[in-house]
Enzyme design. Structure first.
Site, PDB file in Angstrom:
ATOM      1  N   HIS A  12       0.897  -1.205  -0.133  1.00 44.18           N
ATOM      2  CA  HIS A  12      -0.421   0.129  -0.001  1.00 44.18           C
ATOM      3  C   HIS A  12       0.841   1.710  -0.157  1.00 44.18           C
ATOM      4  O   HIS A  12       1.920   1.154   0.674  1.00 44.18           O
ATOM      5  CB  HIS A  12      -0.870  -0.422   0.785  1.00 44.18           C
ATOM      6  CG  HIS A  12      -0.385   0.315   3.061  1.00 44.18           C
ATOM      7  ND1 HIS A  12      -0.067   1.790   3.479  1.00 44.18           N
ATOM      8  CD2 HIS A  12      -0.056  -0.020   3.974  1.00 44.18           C
ATOM      9  CE1 HIS A  12       0.616   1.705   4.193  1.00 44.18           C
ATOM     10  NE2 HIS A  12       0.778   0.572   4.698  1.00 44.18           N
ATOM     11  N   CYS A  13       0.572   2.502  -0.362  1.00 49.62           N
ATOM     12  CA  CYS A  13       0.234   3.925  -0.630  1.00 49.62           C
ATOM     13  C   CYS A  13      -0.051   4.973   0.081  1.00 49.62           C
ATOM     14  O   CYS A  13      -0.152   4.191   1.123  1.00 49.62           O
ATOM     15  CB  CYS A  13       1.488   4.393  -1.040  1.00 49.62           C
ATOM     16  SG  CYS A  13      -0.032   4.657  -2.778  1.00 49.62           S
ATOM     17  N   ARG A  14       0.290   5.867   0.608  1.00 46.76           N
ATOM     18  CA  ARG A  14      -1.467   6.814   0.461  1.00 46.76           C
ATOM     19  C   ARG A  14      -2.486   6.326  -0.369  1.00 46.76           C
ATOM     20  O   ARG A  14      -3.806   6.209   0.739  1.00 46.76           O
ATOM     21  CB  ARG A  14      -0.494   8.192   0.430  1.00 46.76           C
ATOM     22  CG  ARG A  14      -1.948   9.204   0.568  1.00 46.76           C
ATOM     23  CD  ARG A  14      -1.292  10.580   0.262  1.00 46.76           C
ATOM     24  NE  ARG A  14      -2.423  11.378   0.295  1.00 46.76           N
ATOM     25  CZ  ARG A  14      -3.028  11.759  -0.540  1.00 46.76           C
ATOM     26  NH1 ARG A  14      -2.647  11.701  -1.792  1.00 46.76           N
ATOM     27  NH2 ARG A  14      -4.378  12.993  -0.369  1.00 46.76           N
ATOM     28  N   PHE A  22      -3.296   3.609   2.168  1.00 44.29           N
ATOM     29  CA  PHE A  22      -3.461   4.350   3.800  1.00 44.29           C
ATOM     30  C   PHE A  22      -4.918   5.151   3.871  1.00 44.29           C
ATOM     31  O   PHE A  22      -5.780   5.097   5.693  1.00 44.29           O
ATOM     32  CB  PHE A  22      -1.913   5.287   4.085  1.00 44.29           C
ATOM     33  CG  PHE A  22      -1.591   4.813   5.984  1.00 44.29           C
ATOM     34  CD1 PHE A  22      -1.458   4.398   6.353  1.00 44.29           C
ATOM     35  CD2 PHE A  22      -2.321   6.433   6.564  1.00 44.29           C
ATOM     36  CE1 PHE A  22      -1.807   4.162   8.140  1.00 44.29           C
ATOM     37  CE2 PHE A  22      -1.959   6.134   7.861  1.00 44.29           C
ATOM     38  CZ  PHE A  22      -1.776   5.603   8.410  1.00 44.29           C
TER      39      PHE A  22
END
Lengths: 568, 568
Positions: B513-515, B542
């Site tokens: 995952h990232c933002r 996130f």
């Protein structure tokens, strides 16, 4: 990991950067190098004008990705200040000039993608070196212009050309409190809009303090002065040239690649040039218009990104159907928003073979009228007769015009008809729209026209109708009539129509209007049901007429055909 | 003028008033009478809650047309305060009670249209007479509630039910500075939204000072108090009951007209009941769901207007194809806008026969990120596998969510596939959207999923993934990780992925995952291209996770799975 290919990309903005990123997602092993002759890759082209007003505060923000990030996140080499000057197709290498060092070197390719864009056209007008001339293509340009203007805060600026960039620059300079003159050579700005629709924008620009000139061209420049054909002299410490762009084809031409009839690079449906190892995307190419099946240049970011993905996917062996375009666009003009898709009336009239068509032109509130910020939305939509197939649409207003145009563009993608619009279920709550949205309403009006339920004339015909001595009936209430009306129009409110119907002659054409055309439509239907044969609704009615006449009445100081305009 | 028919309409709001107006436009000779048991015809139902906050200042504004205007402009008789109490189908007359005089009279009909709407459900809860109970159905209701509240400015109010009306009333009362408790019996408000999406709205309501209670029901009322099953006692000088509506079928039932399986009035595709001289439209009928081909009740204004026109046209001999509905809706929830169309995940999972499906869940900026008011837009879209046919979509954000949902609703009308979305040409300029709009982007993600290019898990699975001890990799930069991350997630920024790839095990599933999911998607593709088989992108990443966990973490005081939420 198998051996990768050398994939070179000329141009590092929308089309180039997108191709590179998509290529990387399909393969880790390919060596991808992107050459950009300017100092920045991946900047927001379309946002440049907003830096002038300070809406975008920092020019650095315009740059979305730097070469370091391309390398780290995508493993893509982005070489800025490096210009590809030649292509050796036989030996499959390009010559690159490092603009910093002045040295040239070679880089070989398996696949080459050209995304050089289009350059602002600067006509060779006499005295051009006597003014401070600017163009707006990239971050360097806009910073140069901005720095120059900032040095002289009360600067007068002239913008030449009323296309998207010209209008956006004029607006943003006005907001930054420069004294702006906008000069357009033809009788209107923003070609995607019909002449009757664009008058709304003409008024907006004019009302916002821009010295707005149409039908006048630049003859020559004198010291800090633009001299027009009319003899007018415009003082301008800065001159922004925005008369259009021309595809960057020098590299392709010199490499012997085929250009198309528009003089842009010719590509096939996979975005290959006539050399199968060389692709081209973006503003430098010509594309197929889905509606008239003719090639066209299309300087729009959205299509460039679609083309980029297609080219990258073709390089990686993915097949896809042919991509053609209808061309959707949007622009903010001071407090107004405008959007358009497909063909405008001039383009439809020019179709070969000719087609029969009709149009809907309506004005409705963009959301429930009770909402404090509700405002009228002007909407025009063309369709083929008798099929009903949608050909194009235009919308202008303070509210959400892009929503309506996007819905139409989507219907057009599916070759939808105006009848289909009646059945669209659009999301509704009072802050967003009305239960019967403008788009549905347009569908109903269009269906009624297709069914032959009523006849209409457009607002641009009113002056002629009056000159021919025809009867115009204003069905608004007396108080509305008193606050401004068409000279010579008979006032017969819809609320009195049935009791006073005998006052309306049956033996001659009758043209009806109200404020926006809805009440007069009801009056038209009532009269027809009462046996009248020759009644017409004036589309857009008094509100559209006020907009239609205002700018030119003022500009030409001609006699008004209304006692007072009314824009409410 | 030929002899007209007697056409009677029961109910004078959306469906009834629309039918009447359309009937009049087709014929001047028909005698059209509209009966409304309340004092107002043609009021803006959906706008009622906005009167409570003062956004709509004057209750009179809620009434769009009065009987005098109907008579004068449309030659339609609108009789208010008159209730149709019985239908004699054999002799074709109705009995009408004049609620002012108490007298009853008969009116005969050739055609009868029922548009009685739906009434708020008021469950028989013990002690219901011990509170000041209100419902919100019409102008009288909302004035009564408003007057009552105004008398006691610091009033505490409880709203029971988190449907559209409940949420809008809770918001508008909060804006008017009442202390509001919103009580919802299930685990979420606003059923059109999936549980993971609606958490964004749960947070918004909770953050705006509403005492927001889910999964708790009203046991009984005591004096100015709501007593919940949990034992909680809510002080409330006013209680607004908004648990749902039931179709008004009494008149139809007593006349022996057929009801459908939903207990609403059954109609055919021309909106005729089983008596061909009696039509029914609006909230009182059941309609066909175009997607699952089941009948449903649909309390929406847009469909009511479409039905009204169809019924009127059928009465006047115009034929049309069957009308079925996908159900599009929108709502403003404080600073957020939400819209949805088609089926949500629960509805898709309940389809018989079962279908295979997948979904896109992305978060992208609603316009060019440089624009000062750009903000993230959460978007979820379902499609059938392997056809790609779009089944439904939901969007939530501060920006223009209805535009995106309207585009999807339009594509769905044409039975469009997720692949079609990649080719839509949506109007673009930086103040309105991005060059590759959310809708296009959703098309690309959906196409990639259909192609099997990558795998994903939804954000609602993260807690389970963690509990099972799986590896989650956070590919954001170190600084972002430091400002809040999933407990136990490994931080390996995308920018270091290739050099540190050996740290990632190949023999177990890896969740990235990232933002928002875009960088992690690039990481997923890179890992796959580097030989990893078992990598998943966490949809929404996130940002979505923060929203997903926030409200329930606070409510249940459970252990957070993040070090800090991050909503930026």
């Amino acid at each position: 990991m198998k051996d990768g290919r050398n994939i070179l990309i000329v141009g590092g903005v929308a089309g180039g950067a997108s191709t590179a990123a998509r290529l990387r997602r399909s393969s880790e092993e390919d060596r991808i190098i992107m050459f950009e002759k300017g100092p920045h890759v991946s900047f927001s082209n379309c946002s440049l004008p907003y830096y002038l007003s300070g809406e975008i505060e920092d020019a650095e923000d315009l740059v979305l990705m730097d070469p370091e990030l391309f390398l780290k996140q995508y493993h893509i080499e982005a070489r800025v200040n490096q210009e590809v000057t030649a292509i050796d197709r036989e030996n499959k290498f390009v010559t690159v000039k490092n603009l910093a060092s002045g040295e040239s070197y070679r880089e070989s390719y398996d696949k080459l993608i050209l995304s050089p864009g289009a350059a602002p056209i600067v006509p060779n007008i006499p005295g051009i070196d006597k003014v401070n001339l600017f163009t707006v293509r990239n971050v360097v340009d806009i910073e140069k212009l901005n720095q120059y203007l900032k040095a002289v805060p009360s600067m007068e600026a002239a913008v030449i050309g009323g296309g998207f960039i010209g209008v956006e620059v004029a607006e943003n300079l006005t907001k930054a409190e420069y004294k702006v003159t906008l000069i357009e050579g033809t009788n209107q700005i923003l070609r995607p809009y019909d002449y009757d629709m664009v008058q709304i924008l003409h008024k907006e620009i004019s009302d916002n303090g821009v010295d707005f000139i149409v039908e006048d061209t630049v003859m020559e420049f004198e010291k800090d002065t633009v001299v027009l054909s009319s003899g007018r002299r415009i003082k301008a410490g800065a001159v922004v040239m925005a008369v259009g762009v021309a595809p960057e084809t020098k590299l392709a031409r010199e490499a012997g690649l085929l250009l198309g009839e528009t003089k842009a690079i010719k590509v096939n449906s996979d975005f290959q040039t006539d050399d199968p190892n060389i692709y081209a995307v973006g503003d430098a190419i010509e594309v197929m218009n889905a509606l008239n099946k003719q090639v066209m240049k299309l300087s729009l970011a959205g299509p460039a990104l679609k083309e980029a993905r297609r080219a990258a996917d073709h390089i990686n062996g993915r097949k896809a159907e042919e991509l053609s375009f209808i061309g959707s666009s949007a622009i903010k003009v001071f407090e107004l928003n405008a959007a358009a898709t497909g063909l405008n009336e001039a383009q439809i009239a020019a179709l070969e073979p000719k087609i029969e068509y009709n149009f809907v032109r309506i004005i409705l509130m963009d959301k429930v009228g009770l909402m404090p910020d509700a405002s009228p939305l002007h909407f025009k939509l063309f369709f083929e007769v008798p099929t009903g197939r949608i050909l194009g649409a235009q919308a202008i207003g303070k509210g959400d015009v892009t929503k309506r145009i996007d819905v139409i563009a989507t219907a057009m993608k599916f070759k939808g008809s105006v009848r289909d619009l009646t059945e669209l279920e659009l999301s509704y709550a009072p802050p967003f729209s009305t239960a019967k949205d403008i788009v549905n309403y347009a569908g109903y009006v269009g269906s009624n026209l297709l069914n032959g339920d009523f006849k209409q004339v457009n607002v641009d015909k009113v002056r002629g109708i009056l000159e021919e001595g025809n009867l115009i009936i204003d069905v608004r209430e007396k108080g509305e009539y008193a606050r401004g009306h068409i000279k010579g129009a008979m006032n017969l409110p819809l609320s009195e129509l049935r009791e006073r119907v005998s006052e309306i002659p049956k033996d001659r054409p009758v043209y009806l209007h109200c404020r926006t055309g809805q009440r007069s439509y009801n009056a038209v239907m009532a009269l027809q049901n009462l046996g009248y044969q020759n009644v017409y609704n004036i589309t857009g009615s008094f509100l559209a007429l006020s907009y239609y006449e205002y700018f030119n009445d003022k500009r030409l100081q001609r006699e008004k055909i209304v006692t007072e305009y009314n824009f409410r």
